[in-house]
Design a protein around this motif. Sequence first.
Motif, PDB file in Angstrom:
ATOM      1  N   ILE A  31       0.883  -1.228   0.243  1.00 61.65           N
ATOM      2  CA  ILE A  31       0.006  -0.064  -0.057  1.00 61.65           C
ATOM      3  C   ILE A  31       0.880   1.100   0.087  1.00 61.65           C
ATOM      4  CG2 ILE A  31      -1.539   1.480   1.440  1.00 61.65           C
ATOM      5  CD1 ILE A  31      -3.018  -1.237   2.355  1.00 61.65           C
ATOM      6  N   ALA A  34       2.699   1.469  -3.348  1.00 63.88           N
ATOM      7  CA  ALA A  34       1.452   2.198  -4.583  1.00 63.88           C
ATOM      8  C   ALA A  34       1.249   3.525  -4.331  1.00 63.88           C
ATOM      9  CB  ALA A  34       0.259   1.212  -4.475  1.00 63.88           C
ATOM     10  N   GLY A  35       0.987   3.970  -3.095  1.00 60.11           N
ATOM     11  CA  GLY A  35       0.684   5.371  -2.734  1.00 60.11           C
ATOM     12  C   GLY A  35       1.821   6.278  -3.305  1.00 60.11           C
ATOM     13  N   GLU A  38       1.985   6.881  -6.950  1.00 62.70           N
ATOM     14  CA  GLU A  38       0.877   7.686  -7.263  1.00 62.70           C
ATOM     15  C   GLU A  38       1.158   9.021  -7.292  1.00 62.70           C
ATOM     16  OE1 GLU A  38      -2.926   9.097  -8.371  1.00 62.70           O
ATOM     17  OE2 GLU A  38      -1.848   7.616  -9.071  1.00 62.70           O
ATOM     18  N   PHE A  70      -3.137  -2.892  -6.577  1.00 65.86           N
ATOM     19  CA  PHE A  70      -3.108  -1.811  -5.665  1.00 65.86           C
ATOM     20  C   PHE A  70      -3.755  -0.505  -6.667  1.00 65.86           C
ATOM     21  CE2 PHE A  70      -0.600  -4.824  -3.924  1.00 65.86           C
ATOM     22  CZ  PHE A  70      -1.029  -4.940  -2.505  1.00 65.86           C
ATOM     23  N   TYR A  71      -4.699   0.119  -6.475  1.00 62.47           N
ATOM     24  CA  TYR A  71      -5.382   0.936  -7.516  1.00 62.47           C
ATOM     25  C   TYR A  71      -5.138   2.395  -6.500  1.00 62.47           C
ATOM     26  CZ  TYR A  71      -7.431  -2.723 -10.040  1.00 62.47           C
ATOM     27  OH  TYR A  71      -7.545  -3.761 -10.986  1.00 62.47           O
ATOM     28  N   CYS A  72      -4.736   3.460  -7.218  1.00 65.28           N
ATOM     29  CA  CYS A  72      -4.780   4.621  -6.455  1.00 65.28           C
ATOM     30  C   CYS A  72      -5.483   6.116  -7.169  1.00 65.28           C
ATOM     31  CB  CYS A  72      -3.168   5.172  -6.387  1.00 65.28           C
ATOM     32  SG  CYS A  72      -2.021   3.758  -5.875  1.00 65.28           S
ATOM     33  N   VAL A  84      -3.268  10.079  -0.814  1.00 64.13           N
ATOM     34  CA  VAL A  84      -3.672   9.055  -1.953  1.00 64.13           C
ATOM     35  C   VAL A  84      -4.701   8.280  -1.260  1.00 64.13           C
ATOM     36  CG1 VAL A  84      -2.625   7.354  -3.655  1.00 64.13           C
ATOM     37  CG2 VAL A  84      -1.615   9.723  -3.220  1.00 64.13           C
ATOM     38  N   ARG A  85      -5.410   7.707  -1.843  1.00 66.08           N
ATOM     39  CA  ARG A  85      -6.209   6.550  -1.396  1.00 66.08           C
ATOM     40  C   ARG A  85      -5.793   5.462  -2.217  1.00 66.08           C
ATOM     41  NH1 ARG A  85     -11.582   7.945  -2.495  1.00 66.08           N
ATOM     42  NH2 ARG A  85     -11.801   8.447  -0.297  1.00 66.08           N
ATOM     43  N   VAL A  86      -5.653   4.215  -1.723  1.00 64.58           N
ATOM     44  CA  VAL A  86      -5.006   3.143  -2.026  1.00 64.58           C
ATOM     45  C   VAL A  86      -6.180   1.908  -1.892  1.00 64.58           C
ATOM     46  CG1 VAL A  86      -3.242   1.304  -2.412  1.00 64.58           C
ATOM     47  CG2 VAL A  86      -2.844   3.634  -1.930  1.00 64.58           C
ATOM     48  N   VAL A  88      -7.168  -1.833  -2.279  1.00 67.41           N
ATOM     49  CA  VAL A  88      -6.440  -3.401  -2.790  1.00 67.41           C
ATOM     50  C   VAL A  88      -7.563  -4.370  -2.904  1.00 67.41           C
ATOM     51  CG1 VAL A  88      -5.048  -5.201  -1.720  1.00 67.41           C
ATOM     52  CG2 VAL A  88      -4.895  -2.819  -1.128  1.00 67.41           C
ATOM     53  N   GLU A 104      -8.733  -0.912   2.088  1.00 64.53           N
ATOM     54  CA  GLU A 104      -8.278   0.428   1.473  1.00 64.53           C
ATOM     55  C   GLU A 104      -7.666   1.331   2.633  1.00 64.53           C
ATOM     56  OE1 GLU A 104     -11.779   3.416   0.771  1.00 64.53           O
ATOM     57  OE2 GLU A 104     -12.477   1.307   0.045  1.00 64.53           O
TER      58      GLU A 104
END
Length: 126
Positions: A31, A34-35, A38, A70-72, A84-86, A88, A104
């Motif tokens: 997390i 990934a953040g 981003e 892991f989407y941001c 940043v919102r992550v 999962v 998340e």
Amino acid sequence: MNSDPAIRITLLPRDTNSQGTIFGGVILSYIDMAGAIEAHRHTGMDRFVTVAMREVIFHHPVRVGDLVSFYCETLKIGTTSITVRVIVEAETYGRPEKSVRVTEAEVVYVAVDETGKKTGITKRAA
């Protein structure tokens, strides 16, 4: 939120606890990475340090072989910080149609210079 994940990885046996599920700390580490990816993509700045990770609640376990994404999404950019919102998500090994949201978190980063001193965020993506 970006439709492409900042990170996508299959987790391995070395990442598991004695019950055969992935350690929460391993997920937290990804997390954080990934953040930071981003934050860099959104600002173009090289160095950030993590200041806070807000309320991480695990809703589903992750198992060896699951494909974890892991989407941001950048929520806020201040003068020296970025939030940043992550999100999962995990796909069960061999069953891509079986995807669940694992957790998340909102992660706050502060921009720093090469000496580690807080600095202003000067470049923003168009």
